[in-house]
Design a protein around this motif. Sequence first.
Motif, PDB file in Angstrom:
ATOM      1  N   ILE A  55     -40.819 -28.217 -41.547  1.00  0.00           N
ATOM      2  CA  ILE A  55     -41.030 -29.267 -42.550  1.00  0.00           C
ATOM      3  C   ILE A  55     -39.659 -29.813 -42.905  1.00  0.00           C
ATOM      4  O   ILE A  55     -38.874 -29.152 -43.588  1.00  0.00           O
ATOM      5  N   PRO A  56     -39.330 -30.967 -42.411  1.00  0.00           N
ATOM      6  CA  PRO A  56     -38.001 -31.507 -42.684  1.00  0.00           C
ATOM      7  C   PRO A  56     -37.889 -31.988 -44.129  1.00  0.00           C
ATOM      8  O   PRO A  56     -38.901 -32.331 -44.746  1.00  0.00           O
ATOM      9  N   ASN A  57     -36.716 -31.993 -44.643  1.00  0.00           N
ATOM     10  CA  ASN A  57     -36.537 -32.588 -45.971  1.00  0.00           C
ATOM     11  C   ASN A  57     -35.645 -33.821 -45.894  1.00  0.00           C
ATOM     12  O   ASN A  57     -34.923 -34.151 -46.801  1.00  0.00           O
ATOM     13  N   PHE A  58     -35.729 -34.481 -44.775  1.00  0.00           N
ATOM     14  CA  PHE A  58     -34.986 -35.726 -44.610  1.00  0.00           C
ATOM     15  C   PHE A  58     -35.890 -36.658 -43.827  1.00  0.00           C
ATOM     16  O   PHE A  58     -36.934 -36.271 -43.323  1.00  0.00           O
ATOM     17  N   PRO A  75     -40.034 -36.605 -44.465  1.00  0.00           N
ATOM     18  CA  PRO A  75     -39.850 -35.494 -45.399  1.00  0.00           C
ATOM     19  C   PRO A  75     -41.202 -34.941 -45.835  1.00  0.00           C
ATOM     20  O   PRO A  75     -42.096 -35.695 -46.183  1.00  0.00           O
ATOM     21  N   GLY A  76     -41.324 -33.647 -45.771  1.00  0.00           N
ATOM     22  CA  GLY A  76     -42.537 -33.011 -46.262  1.00  0.00           C
ATOM     23  C   GLY A  76     -43.660 -32.936 -45.263  1.00  0.00           C
ATOM     24  O   GLY A  76     -44.691 -32.361 -45.556  1.00  0.00           O
ATOM     25  N   PRO A  78     -45.073 -31.676 -41.664  1.00  0.00           N
ATOM     26  CA  PRO A  78     -44.756 -30.751 -40.579  1.00  0.00           C
ATOM     27  C   PRO A  78     -44.626 -31.473 -39.245  1.00  0.00           C
ATOM     28  O   PRO A  78     -45.336 -32.430 -38.977  1.00  0.00           O
ATOM     29  N   ILE A  98     -41.821 -23.280 -40.374  1.00  0.00           N
ATOM     30  CA  ILE A  98     -43.122 -22.623 -40.510  1.00  0.00           C
ATOM     31  C   ILE A  98     -43.248 -21.656 -39.348  1.00  0.00           C
ATOM     32  O   ILE A  98     -43.208 -22.069 -38.189  1.00  0.00           O
TER      33      ILE A  98
ATOM     34  N   HIS B 483     -39.226 -33.862 -51.341  1.00  0.00           N
ATOM     35  CA  HIS B 483     -39.453 -33.739 -49.902  1.00  0.00           C
ATOM     36  C   HIS B 483     -38.175 -34.132 -49.175  1.00  0.00           C
ATOM     37  O   HIS B 483     -37.755 -33.476 -48.234  1.00  0.00           O
ATOM     38  N   ASP B 484     -37.621 -35.213 -49.623  1.00  0.00           N
ATOM     39  CA  ASP B 484     -36.401 -35.695 -48.998  1.00  0.00           C
ATOM     40  C   ASP B 484     -35.248 -35.326 -49.911  1.00  0.00           C
ATOM     41  O   ASP B 484     -35.094 -35.875 -50.999  1.00  0.00           O
ATOM     42  N   THR B 485     -34.443 -34.388 -49.448  1.00  0.00           N
ATOM     43  CA  THR B 485     -33.380 -33.920 -50.325  1.00  0.00           C
ATOM     44  C   THR B 485     -32.330 -34.994 -50.542  1.00  0.00           C
ATOM     45  O   THR B 485     -31.458 -34.846 -51.386  1.00  0.00           O
ATOM     46  N   GLN B 698     -52.415 -42.048 -41.642  1.00  0.00           N
ATOM     47  CA  GLN B 698     -52.396 -40.609 -41.911  1.00  0.00           C
ATOM     48  C   GLN B 698     -52.951 -40.356 -43.289  1.00  0.00           C
ATOM     49  O   GLN B 698     -52.577 -41.027 -44.242  1.00  0.00           O
ATOM     50  N   ARG B 700     -52.639 -37.470 -45.702  1.00  0.00           N
ATOM     51  CA  ARG B 700     -51.938 -36.195 -45.849  1.00  0.00           C
ATOM     52  C   ARG B 700     -52.642 -35.369 -46.895  1.00  0.00           C
ATOM     53  O   ARG B 700     -52.851 -35.830 -48.029  1.00  0.00           O
ATOM     54  N   ARG B 715     -46.591 -21.112 -50.120  1.00  0.00           N
ATOM     55  CA  ARG B 715     -46.438 -22.545 -50.142  1.00  0.00           C
ATOM     56  C   ARG B 715     -47.375 -23.207 -49.133  1.00  0.00           C
ATOM     57  O   ARG B 715     -47.344 -22.926 -47.952  1.00  0.00           O
ATOM     58  N   ALA B 717     -49.121 -25.779 -46.599  1.00  0.00           N
ATOM     59  CA  ALA B 717     -48.599 -26.717 -45.607  1.00  0.00           C
ATOM     60  C   ALA B 717     -49.492 -27.946 -45.566  1.00  0.00           C
ATOM     61  O   ALA B 717     -50.699 -27.854 -45.690  1.00  0.00           O
ATOM     62  N   VAL B 718     -48.852 -29.055 -45.389  1.00  0.00           N
ATOM     63  CA  VAL B 718     -49.585 -30.314 -45.366  1.00  0.00           C
ATOM     64  C   VAL B 718     -50.241 -30.501 -44.000  1.00  0.00           C
ATOM     65  O   VAL B 718     -49.628 -30.223 -42.976  1.00  0.00           O
ATOM     66  N   ILE B 720     -52.667 -33.258 -41.603  1.00  0.00           N
ATOM     67  CA  ILE B 720     -52.910 -34.693 -41.481  1.00  0.00           C
ATOM     68  C   ILE B 720     -54.308 -34.922 -40.936  1.00  0.00           C
ATOM     69  O   ILE B 720     -54.683 -34.350 -39.918  1.00  0.00           O
TER      70      ILE B 720
END
Lengths: 212, 1144
Positions: A55-58, A75-76, A78, A98, B483-485, B698, B700, B715, B717-718, B720
Motif C-alpha cells: 500500500i503506497p503512501n505516495f 496512495p492507500g 494496494p 501486505i 494515504h499520501d504522506t 473503481q 474502493r 488494519r 485492506a482496501v 476494489i
Amino acid sequence: MVSFVTARPAPQAAGTVCSAVPVGRKFLNTHTKKQTDMDPSEVEFLAEKEMVKIIPNFSLDKVFLIGGDLGPFNPGLPIDVPVWLALNLKQRQKCRIIPPEWMDVEKLEEMRDLERKEDMFTPVPSPYYMELTKLLLNHASDNIPKADEIRTLVKDIWDTRIAKLRLSADSFISQQEAYAKLDNLTLMEINTIRAFLLDTLNCMYKLRSNVQ
Amino acid sequence: MPCERKPMRYGHSEGHTEVCFDDTGRRRTVRSQYEIKDSRFIVTCGNDGDVRIWESLDDDDPKFITVGEKAYSLALKNGKLVTASSNNTVQIHTFPDGDPDGILTRFTTNATHVTFNSIGSRVAAGSSDFMVKVVEVSDSSQQKTLRGHEAPVLSVTFDPKDDFLASASCDGSVVVWNIEEQTQVISWPLLQKSNDVTNAKSLCRLAWQPGMGKFLAVPVETKVHLYERGSWDHVSTLSDDLLTQPINVVSWSPCGRFLAAGSVGGLLTVWDVNSKLCVERQKHEKGFTVCSLAWHPSGSQIAYTDTEGCLGLLDGLGTSTADKNTTKQVAAKKPAKDYDDLFDDDDDRLMDEGLSDTKSPAKKAVGWDDDDDDFLVPATGRVKNRGAFLDDENSLDTGSLKLGQDKFGDNNDDAGSSVAPAAPPVAPLRPVYEGPMPTPPQKAFQPGSSPAHLTHRFMMWNFVGIVRGYNDEQDNAIDVEFHDTAVHHAMHLTNSLGHTMADLSQEGVLLACPSTEELASKLQCLHFSSWDTNKEWMVDLPKGEDARALCLGQGWAAVATSTLMIRLFSIGGVQRELFSLPGPVVCMAGHGEQLLVVYHRATGFDGEQALGVQLLQFSRKKRQLISGEPLPLSQKSYLSWLGFTAEGTPCYVDSNGMVRMLNRSLGNTWTPVCNTRETCKSKSDHYWVVGVHENPQQLRCIPCKGSRYPPTLPRPAVAILPFKLPLCQTTTEKGQMEEQFWRSVLFHNHYSFLSSSGYEIDEDAQNLSQKEQQELLMKMFALSCKLEREFRCVELAEMMTQNVVTLAIRYASRSRRMALAQRLSEIALEKSNQMQEEEQEEPEYSSTRRSSGYGHTNVMAGGRYSRRHNQQEEEEDEEERGEELMEEEDGQEMEPEEATETKKRVNPFAKEASSPIKPSPTPIGKMGRANPFKVPDSGKMSASSGQPRVTNILDNMMSSKKSAQLSSSGGKPSKSPVLKPLAPKPKTKTQSTLLQMAATKTANKKAQENTEPAANLQKRPDTPPPAPPADNSENKRPKTGFQLWLEENRKSILADNPDLEETDVIKEAMGRFRTLSTEERLSWTERAKGQSGDAADLKKRKRAEGGEGLENENEKAEADESSAKKKKSLDPSSKLSVFAFNQN
C-alpha cells in the motif's frame, strides 16, 4: 517525490564465492569449478522478482521498466510490485507491505505439521518461501503480524526439509543409487545441498576409482 | 386488553432475585371448578437477604423481612414463606408478618431452589450439595431425600398430584422422582453440564402444569420441551424465532393453558400450549436476564425479576383462566417509545451486527374476528417495518411482529362474565392504529466512519486519509493518517474535548464534539496547510446548538447543526454563509466547491426513509444544483455512505449496498452503478465504501466479514470493486455491451461537468473513453446487424458520431443491407448538418456549446479532439479536410479543377479555422479525419431522390446511373453498364493524370458493377452540403477491374497506337474494356477485389510521387489528395474487421 532505483543491485559475482571455499576442499575445486554454483544471494536476487502487495503512501504515475510496467501508484490503494521495489519503498517509508497470504501463522503451522508428518517433501507455499520470509521479515516486520512466530515457523519448515534432504542424500549415497527423484524442492534448498553433494560424489567417485 | 410492560423498578441489590405472588387474598369461586384468588402482594427475595413484600409495583415503601445474608429462593403458600438463605438452611416465616417460624431443613451448602406443592403441605428444596429434600411443612422431621444428581441441583418442582417431583441439575440431567419410593422414574440428559449454579447456562426452572399435571415443562436452551406425565414422552416443543438465548425460567399460568418463559437475553414469551403458538412477547427494557417469573393467581399479570435485582410486571395479559372464549387482547404498545429505544439509546448498536435484538420497532395489531376456538392465532410472518434499521440476517427477527391480537372473541354467555373481574377489557382506552408505521428517522452520521459507541473506531476514511478515534480507559485520542504522506505527516491528538465527528481534506482536519452540560458544542479545525504559524482554530457553536454533521471542501468547511442550520466557514475560520435546512441533517459531503447535503424530508413509513438532497456549488456564481429533491433509496434501507467521486460526481450508498451516482446528463437523476451485496460471499458480509473513482472506474471499499464496519485492527485492506449497471440480460452479449456502453457514458459525464465549471480535464482520457464508446456502439451495431435487427441498427447509429456512422454504413453495405445503409446515410447527413451548424456557431459560442453539450458525448466531442491531431505528417489529410469543409460551408458547386483551386486558396484558413472546431476527427484513428460524410451522403441522396442536384458532370452521370441501378436491380450486379458520360470528363480536364483518370473510371466501373457492397460509398449527395468533387471520393477506391485490365493491356494498346497520349490511351482502353463481355468484366472486378490488399502499397508509392510535384502543379496536388483519400478510405474498411462478428 519518489525517485526510483532503476537498476537493482545485483549480487556479488560468483568468483568471490569460490574464494570462500575452505582450503581443505581446494583440490575439489580444481575439478569442478563452481560456475554452476549459486550464491544464496543470487537465489535471493531471483526471489526479489516475486510480486508482493504494497500500500503506497505516495502517488505516482506508471513507471516503465525493462521488466515491465509498474503502477500507477495511488496512495492507500494496494498494488502488486516486485519484492525488490517493495523493500526499497519500505526502507524509504513509502509504503506498507501486505504479507503474502501464506505468511500467516495458522497456515504455516499447518504446513509445518504436514511437512513433519510426510516422508516426502510437501509442496511449499511459494518457490521462494525462505527468501521471501527472510527479506520481508528483516525489512518489514512491522507490517507483518506475528512476525516472530512466522520466522520460527518458516525456520522449522526449512529445518525439517533440509533434514529430509540430508537424509535422502545419505540414503542415496549409502545405497549407491544412480539417480534419485526429489519433488517440491525449492531453488534455495537445491542450492544448499548442491555444492556439498556434488563435491562428495566427485570425491567418492575418485576414491572408488582409485580403489579399483 | 393489551399487555403492558410496566417500567422496571429497583427491588434488590444486584444478583439473583426471585419473585412470587401472595395467594392469600380472598377466594372466589368461578364456575365451580376454578378458583380465582386475588393476590395482594408481590413478594421478592434477592441477594441482599431481604424478602420484600410489595403491595403493588408502585409501592415505594415495601415491607421487608430479613431472612439471611442472601436469599436464594423463596416460596409462598398459605401464609407461610419459605426461603433458602445463605446459611444453608431452608426457613419458614409467617406471612405477611414475617416472624421466623423455624427451620425446615438444612443442607451442607445453600439450597438453590425451594418450592411448595400444590396444596402447600410439602416443600421441596434442591441444593448445591447435589441433594433434593422433600419436607412436610407441618413436621420438618418427615423428610425424604432424593439422591442421584451428580452436580448442584438447579430447580425442583412438584407434580400437582404429589406423586412425583422433577428436578434439574448442573450435571445436565432432568430427573423425575417418585417421592414415596425416593427413586428416579426417568432421567433425561437435556442440559449443558456445568459445575455450579452460577456457571450454568440456564437456571432451568422446571414447571409442572397445574391442575391435572399433564405436562412437565423443561426449558432446554431456547426451547421449552413438554413431557407428558406418565408416559414421560417428549410430546411437544414450544419455540419462538426471537428466542436466541437460553430460557432461564418457565412458569405456567394458573389456568394451565399458557406457559410463560423468561430468557437470558431478557425476553419474555408466553405460549398457548394448546396451539403451541406464541401469544405474547415482551422484552426486558434493558435486556437483563430474567431469573424468575410468577403469574398472578388471576392470570392477568406476570411479575418478573432480573439478575440485576429489578422487578418488573407485565400487566393486562389476556390469558385469563376461565374459558377459552375469553376476551383477549394484546395490542400494540406505543411505538414512539420503541423508536426512542431504537434510535436514541443504541442507534449505532442497532446498525451494528448482532446487537440488534431489541424489540420490533413496530408492532402490528391484528384484528381477529373469527369464532374459532383457536382464537389466539399469532400473526406470523415478518412485519414490514424491518430491515431498514435492523440487519435482516443478523437480527433475531427483531422486526418481526409484535404479535397482536385485537380480538373480542364472541363473548358468549358465561364466558365473558367469568373473566370480567380479573381482566377487564380495556381496549376502548387504547385505540389501536393499524396503518403504516412511521420509520424512525436515521441518525446523522459521518460518511466513512464507524459507529461512535465503539472504543476504537474510524472517524473518517476518505480519499485523503484515515482518522481513527480511540476512547478506552487509558487513552482518548485521535490519530490522523494520510494515504499520501506528501500531504502531511501523521498526527496524534489527544481528544480532550471528546470529538465524535471528523472530516479530512488536503487542507485540514475538521473535528466537532457535541455539547455537554457545561460546554458548548465545539468545532475544531486543524488547518495544517496554512502558511502562517497558526495551524488551528476553534469555534463554539451557540448554546443549544449541536454539531450533527460536518464536511470539508476546498477552502471551506461546513457544519450542520441540530437547529437545522448549515454554517459555512472558510478553511481559515471566517464565517461565510448560513442557511437553513428543510429537515434534520443526515450527512454531508464536500468536494471542491460542491456541497452535498442529505436531510430528512419527512417521516418515512414502513421502514422507508424519506430523505432529501441538496447540492450546492460555491463557485463564483453560487447556485443550487439540486434543490431538495428526494433521495432515492432501496426499499427499506437507509443511507450508509455519501460522498463525491474523486472526479466530483455525487454518489451514495444505501444499506442494501446499492451504489448510486448522479447522472448529470439526465437531469440530475441518480443511476445505480453497483450493488456491493452481489459480490458478498455471505449474507452477513458487507462492503464498507471508502471512495469512488470514475476514472479508472473503481469502487474502493473494505470487505467486512460478518459486519458492516471494519475493525481498526488489524488494519483493513482496501479492495476494489468494479461497477456494473443493473441492466437487463447482462449475461448476453448485447446486454453486456449495452451495460459497458452506458457505464462508459455515465462515468465520463464528469468531463463535461468539469470543463463546464472551468476545470482542466484530461483530454486523452476523455478521448479514449469516447473511442471506447464508439467502438462499443459499432460492436452493438454489428451484433444487431447479425441479428437482422435493422431498426435497432438505426437507433444505434443515431448515437454514433458521424464518422462512425460512415463505418456503420460500410458495414451495412458489406453485409448487403442496402435499406439500412440508406437510412444510415440519412442519419449521417443529418449529423453532418448538425455539425456544420455547430461549427458556424462555434467561434462565438464555443464555450457555451461545450458546457451545453455535456452529456451528448457521442456527437459533440469531436471538435476538441482534433486539436491535438493537427500534426505535420498528416498535413495532407488536414488540408483536404479543411478544403472539404470549406467547400461545404460555401455551398458552392464547382468543377473539379475549380474546386481544387479553391481548396488551395483557402487551405491555410481552412486549416486554422477548422483546427479548433473540427467536428469529426474522432477516436477512430486516422480514418476519422477523412471527410466522413461526403461520400456516403452523396450516394444515398442520389439513390433516394433520383433527381440529383448536379455538382459536375461526373456526378451527374454517377448518380443517375446509380439511381437507375438501384431501382432496377436493388444492389445486384447490373448487366448493362452505360459509360457514355465518361467521355466529357477527360475533356474538361486538360491535364488529367493517369491516376486520376483511372480512379475516376474505376469508380464508375464499380458503380456499374455494384457488386461490391461498398459501392454505396460512391453515391453522391445532391442536397445542401454539396458534394465535393467526385474524383476525390472515387479515388479512394482500391484498384478496380478496369485498372487491372488496363495494366495488362496497356502494352497492347500502346503497340497498336504508339502515338497516343496518356489520356487517349485510357480512352482507348475504356473503349476496349467496354467491348468485353459482362462475364469478363466481372471476372476482372473479382480479381481487383482479390488484390485490394495490394492496393495500399501502390497507393503509398503514388502518394510519394504526388508529394514531389506538389509545389508546381495543381493536378498533381489533386492526385496527391486523392491518393491520400484512398489511403484514408482504406483504413475504415480494415477497421471494420475489428467489429466483424463470427458468423457462428
